[in-house]
Design a protein around this motif. Structure first.
Motif, mmCIF file in Angstrom:
data_model
loop_
_atom_site.group_PDB
_atom_site.id
_atom_site.type_symbol
_atom_site.label_atom_id
_atom_site.label_comp_id
_atom_site.label_asym_id
_atom_site.label_seq_id
_atom_site.Cartn_x
_atom_site.Cartn_y
_atom_site.Cartn_z
ATOM 1 N N MET A 245 0.842 -1.205 0.000
ATOM 2 C CA MET A 245 0.000 0.000 0.000
ATOM 3 C C MET A 245 0.874 1.250 0.000
ATOM 4 S SD MET A 245 -2.856 1.240 2.796
ATOM 5 C CE MET A 245 -4.025 -0.061 2.453
ATOM 6 N N ASN A 246 0.507 2.188 -0.842
ATOM 7 C CA ASN A 246 1.171 3.496 -0.888
ATOM 8 C C ASN A 246 0.605 4.371 0.229
ATOM 9 O OD1 ASN A 246 2.476 5.905 -1.949
ATOM 10 N ND2 ASN A 246 0.474 6.463 -2.785
ATOM 11 N N ARG A 247 1.436 4.718 1.221
ATOM 12 C CA ARG A 247 0.980 5.572 2.325
ATOM 13 C C ARG A 247 1.922 6.762 2.448
ATOM 14 N NH1 ARG A 247 0.456 3.897 7.638
ATOM 15 N NH2 ARG A 247 -1.712 4.495 7.922
ATOM 16 N N ILE A 248 1.366 7.963 2.386
ATOM 17 C CA ILE A 248 2.149 9.187 2.508
ATOM 18 C C ILE A 248 1.486 10.070 3.563
ATOM 19 C CG2 ILE A 248 2.991 11.262 1.328
ATOM 20 C CD1 ILE A 248 2.874 9.682 -1.302
ATOM 21 N N LEU A 249 2.279 10.522 4.511
ATOM 22 C CA LEU A 249 1.791 11.439 5.543
ATOM 23 C C LEU A 249 2.422 12.810 5.319
ATOM 24 C CD1 LEU A 249 0.351 12.130 8.203
ATOM 25 C CD2 LEU A 249 2.324 11.168 9.432
ATOM 26 N N ILE A 250 1.573 13.805 5.098
ATOM 27 C CA ILE A 250 2.038 15.191 4.956
ATOM 28 C C ILE A 250 1.792 15.892 6.293
ATOM 29 C CG2 ILE A 250 1.772 17.364 3.704
ATOM 30 C CD1 ILE A 250 0.608 15.689 1.368
ATOM 31 N N LYS A 251 2.864 16.384 6.908
ATOM 32 C CA LYS A 251 2.752 17.003 8.224
ATOM 33 C C LYS A 251 3.033 18.508 8.157
ATOM 34 C CE LYS A 251 3.741 15.010 12.035
ATOM 35 N NZ LYS A 251 2.368 14.660 12.474
ATOM 36 N N ASN A 252 2.453 19.219 9.120
ATOM 37 C CA ASN A 252 2.760 20.655 9.322
ATOM 38 C C ASN A 252 2.433 21.505 8.098
ATOM 39 O OD1 ASN A 252 3.916 19.955 11.891
ATOM 40 N ND2 ASN A 252 5.745 19.277 10.780
ATOM 41 N N ALA A 253 1.242 21.274 7.539
ATOM 42 C CA ALA A 253 0.808 22.036 6.365
ATOM 43 C C ALA A 253 -0.235 23.076 6.749
ATOM 44 C CB ALA A 253 0.235 21.101 5.310
ATOM 45 N N LYS A 254 -0.275 24.154 5.990
ATOM 46 C CA LYS A 254 -1.408 25.075 6.052
ATOM 47 C C LYS A 254 -2.386 24.590 4.977
ATOM 48 C CE LYS A 254 0.899 29.323 7.616
ATOM 49 N NZ LYS A 254 2.332 29.174 7.255
ATOM 50 N N ILE A 255 -3.411 23.884 5.393
ATOM 51 C CA ILE A 255 -4.346 23.237 4.465
ATOM 52 C C ILE A 255 -5.427 24.245 4.066
ATOM 53 C CG2 ILE A 255 -5.996 21.348 4.197
ATOM 54 C CD1 ILE A 255 -4.319 19.826 6.350
ATOM 55 N N VAL A 256 -5.616 24.404 2.758
ATOM 56 C CA VAL A 256 -6.574 25.382 2.227
ATOM 57 C C VAL A 256 -7.732 24.631 1.595
ATOM 58 C CG1 VAL A 256 -6.875 27.424 0.786
ATOM 59 C CG2 VAL A 256 -4.594 26.864 1.678
ATOM 60 N N ASP B 25 -2.862 4.818 -0.849
ATOM 61 C CA ASP B 25 -3.030 4.543 -2.282
ATOM 62 C C ASP B 25 -3.427 5.829 -2.999
ATOM 63 O OD1 ASP B 25 -2.183 1.919 -2.107
ATOM 64 O OD2 ASP B 25 -4.187 1.164 -1.689
ATOM 65 N N GLU B 26 -4.629 5.922 -3.552
ATOM 66 C CA GLU B 26 -4.999 7.075 -4.385
ATOM 67 C C GLU B 26 -5.760 8.146 -3.632
ATOM 68 O OE1 GLU B 26 -7.317 5.330 -7.530
ATOM 69 O OE2 GLU B 26 -5.535 4.844 -8.711
ATOM 70 N N VAL B 27 -6.182 7.878 -2.392
ATOM 71 C CA VAL B 27 -7.149 8.774 -1.761
ATOM 72 C C VAL B 27 -6.661 9.338 -0.427
ATOM 73 C CG1 VAL B 27 -9.094 7.626 -2.880
ATOM 74 C CG2 VAL B 27 -8.394 6.903 -0.591
ATOM 75 N N ILE B 28 -7.313 10.413 -0.019
ATOM 76 C CA ILE B 28 -7.100 11.023 1.293
ATOM 77 C C ILE B 28 -7.916 10.222 2.306
ATOM 78 C CG2 ILE B 28 -7.420 13.112 2.669
ATOM 79 C CD1 ILE B 28 -7.402 14.645 -0.089
ATOM 80 N N VAL B 29 -7.266 9.725 3.364
ATOM 81 C CA VAL B 29 -7.987 8.910 4.341
ATOM 82 C C VAL B 29 -8.117 9.587 5.708
ATOM 83 C CG1 VAL B 29 -7.449 6.719 3.226
ATOM 84 C CG2 VAL B 29 -5.889 7.612 4.981
ATOM 85 N N GLU B 30 -7.306 10.604 5.974
ATOM 86 C CA GLU B 30 -7.410 11.289 7.262
ATOM 87 C C GLU B 30 -6.864 12.707 7.140
ATOM 88 O OE1 GLU B 30 -6.131 10.753 11.993
ATOM 89 O OE2 GLU B 30 -5.547 9.220 10.525
ATOM 90 N N ILE B 31 -7.569 13.642 7.784
ATOM 91 C CA ILE B 31 -7.106 15.032 7.910
ATOM 92 C C ILE B 31 -7.302 15.408 9.368
ATOM 93 C CG2 ILE B 31 -7.399 17.418 7.134
ATOM 94 C CD1 ILE B 31 -8.942 16.213 4.675
ATOM 95 N N SER B 32 -6.231 15.857 10.019
ATOM 96 C CA SER B 32 -6.335 16.127 11.461
ATOM 97 C C SER B 32 -5.270 17.143 11.861
ATOM 98 C CB SER B 32 -6.148 14.829 12.240
ATOM 99 O OG SER B 32 -6.236 15.063 13.624
ATOM 100 N N GLU B 33 -5.448 17.706 13.064
ATOM 101 C CA GLU B 33 -4.429 18.627 13.598
ATOM 102 C C GLU B 33 -3.085 17.936 13.716
ATOM 103 O OE1 GLU B 33 -5.222 20.728 17.179
ATOM 104 O OE2 GLU B 33 -7.087 21.610 16.430
ATOM 105 N N SER B 34 -3.118 16.663 14.095
ATOM 106 C CA SER B 34 -1.875 15.906 14.213
ATOM 107 C C SER B 34 -2.155 14.429 13.977
ATOM 108 C CB SER B 34 -1.268 16.099 15.606
ATOM 109 O OG SER B 34 -0.054 15.381 15.720
ATOM 110 N N ILE B 35 -1.384 13.835 13.076
ATOM 111 C CA ILE B 35 -1.500 12.403 12.783
ATOM 112 C C ILE B 35 -0.151 11.763 13.091
ATOM 113 C CG2 ILE B 35 -1.945 10.659 10.999
ATOM 114 C CD1 ILE B 35 -3.550 12.825 9.484
ATOM 115 N N SER B 36 -0.172 10.714 13.885
ATOM 116 C CA SER B 36 1.064 10.021 14.248
ATOM 117 C C SER B 36 1.258 8.797 13.365
ATOM 118 C CB SER B 36 1.024 9.580 15.714
ATOM 119 O OG SER B 36 0.933 10.707 16.560
ATOM 120 N N ALA B 37 2.476 8.608 12.935
ATOM 121 C CA ALA B 37 2.815 7.412 12.155
ATOM 122 C C ALA B 37 4.311 7.228 12.193
ATOM 123 C CB ALA B 37 2.331 7.553 10.718
#
Length: 446
Positions: free
Chosen positions: A1-12, A26-38
């Motif tokens: 599975m392709n998993r990418i975590l983008i941290k510390n962004a100003k999300i617009v 994979d192809e989709v956004i699965v979580e948006i949060s103030e802080s995600i741990s991985a």
């Protein structure tokens, strides 16, 4: 599975900017949060370092020149330029060679893009004076819409039969997109300037030949026809102050049956720039006056204009260096459109939230594109990171369009795109496009 975590962004997204993290699987956004741990062993972690994370731009009007005109550009080269510029989806026009005016030719373009495109793609079905049966076969689920040229431009696909127009407008529920310039007005203006200058007509009168009157006559006629027939109309590349009175901001976008688009070049250049840029800013419709540009900006900001696009239409330098009457109209813009609009943000003309609305959210709404144009859980991960404090100059060596030039050449932008994701794949970073053709065919909720 392709998993990418983008941290510390100003999300617009949807008029709000908030600091947080975003997880792609994979192809989709699965979580948006103030802080995600991985753990780094579980996924690739990208530190956004406080930069803006925006949904990839959706350019609803491009000409990528394939098939038949590939000396100017092709799907591979121009989609590379698009993702480098933060455009993750495009809708391409039918005036290729052959014109996309049958279902068979249209489908061949989709097959080419499936093999070559770095960005998501759709293609418009072209209307002519005699292909109504083919137009009505168009599948609304996997084709963006119907394109009609009400003024002749590159490719000469002019539709000028009143009965045909009436039938198209009254027979289809699909979105009809139009290029509006009155042909007879242009011909009369051209003859007037030929009488004055002979064959050496200067480019400085381009906006007087393809005049504001020509635009208004055609746009107002198209709108009247749409109102009479109930057609769903989208008017491409508006360029004049007078046309702005034809549009409303009194109802929500979702309820509009007639929508409006402006292109980056009409928001940036004026007729005063012909003296230095010449044919390299020769477009149809023409770049007009400062007053026209100011009126376009006002209509964009007050929501009479719904979309910002490019009308990316490359030609070779040699073609553009010909005399005005021989030089074709159009120019490359996909690589620089998003940063050009961020330049306007730096100047206090527009907010980042409004740029995202006009370049991502609204094209997705207008064309009813499935799961794109927003940063939402369950949506495709078409995402762009942009650093607003990383200046760079436009030079021939960093121009990715096949034609090798840009109307912005020599300009230094304050903002730079650092990462572009298409369907969850990182296709552009470290100022290079990776050899990942991640584009998929756009689908539509219709």
């Amino acid at each position: 599975m392709n998993r990418i975590l983008i941290k510390n962004a100003k999300i617009v997204n949807e008029g709000v900017i908030f600091e947080g993290d975003l997880l792609i699987e994979d192809e989709v956004i699965v979580e948006i949060s103030e802080s995600i741990s991985a753990k780094s062993s579980e996924c690739t972690i990208i530190d956004a370092e406080g930069n803006y994370l925006i949904p990839g731009a959706i350019d609803d009007q491009v000409h990528f020149r394939e098939p038949g005109l590939t000396h100017k550009g092709d799907i591979e080269s121009e989609s590379k330029a698009a993702v480098a510029g933060g455009i993750t989806s495009f809708i391409e026009q039918p005036n290729t060679v052959p014109n996309a005016v049958t279902q068979e030719i249209l489908e061949e373009k989709y097959q080419l893009a499936a093999q070559k495109s770095y960005a998501n793609y759709s293609f418009m079905m072209g209307a002519t004076n005699d292909n109504l049966d083919e137009v009505l076969k168009t599948n609304p689920k996997n084709v963006a819409g119907i394109k009609i040229f009400l003024g002749s431009s590159t490719g000469n696909m002019l539709v000028d039969n009143e009965a045909t127009l009436e039938k198209i407008f009254s027979s289809t529920d699909m979105l009809i997109a139009v290029h509006c310039e009155d042909e007879q007005t242009i011909k009369d203006n051209l003859e007037k300037y030929k009488e004055e200058y002979g064959e050496d007509v200067p480019v400085t009168v381009h906006h007087l030949i393809r005049s504001a009157e020509a635009c208004y006559l055609s746009s107002s006629k198209a709108i009247a026809l749409a109102q009479r027939t109930g057609a769903r109309l989208h008017i491409f590349h508006l360029s004049t102050a007078r046309e702005m009175e034809l549009f409303t901001n009194k109802i929500p976008l979702e309820e509009k049956k007639i929508t409006a688009e402006v292109c980056v070049h009409h928001l940036w250049f004026t007729n005063e720039d012909y003296a230095t840029k010449g044919n390299f800013i020769k477009w149809n419709p023409a770049v007009k006056t400062t007053e026209d540009r100011d009126a376009l900006w006002q209509a964009l900001l007050d929501d009479r204009i719904d979309v910002i696009a490019t009308d990316h239409a490359p030609h070779t330098k040699e073609e553009k260096k010909q005399k005005y009457l021989q030089a074709p109209s159009g120019g490359p813009l996909v690589q620089h459109a998003v940063v050009a609009m961020f330049e306007a943000y730096h100047k206090g003309k527009i907010s980042i939230e409004k740029i995202v609305e006009k370049m991502a959210h609204n094209p997705a709404k207008i064309f009813k594109i499935e799961k794109r144009g927003f940063i939402k859980v369950g949506y495709y991960a078409d995402l762009v990171l942009i650093n607003t404090g990383m200046p760079w100059g436009v030079k021939p060596e960093n121009i990715l369009a096949k034609c090798g030039w840009s109307p912005f050449e020599g300009y230094t932008f304050k903002s730079r795109i650092t990462h572009t994701f298409v369907n969850g794949k990182l296709v552009y970073n470290a100022f290079k496009v990776k050899d990942i053709r991640a584009g998929k065919r756009l689908l539509f909720d219709r």
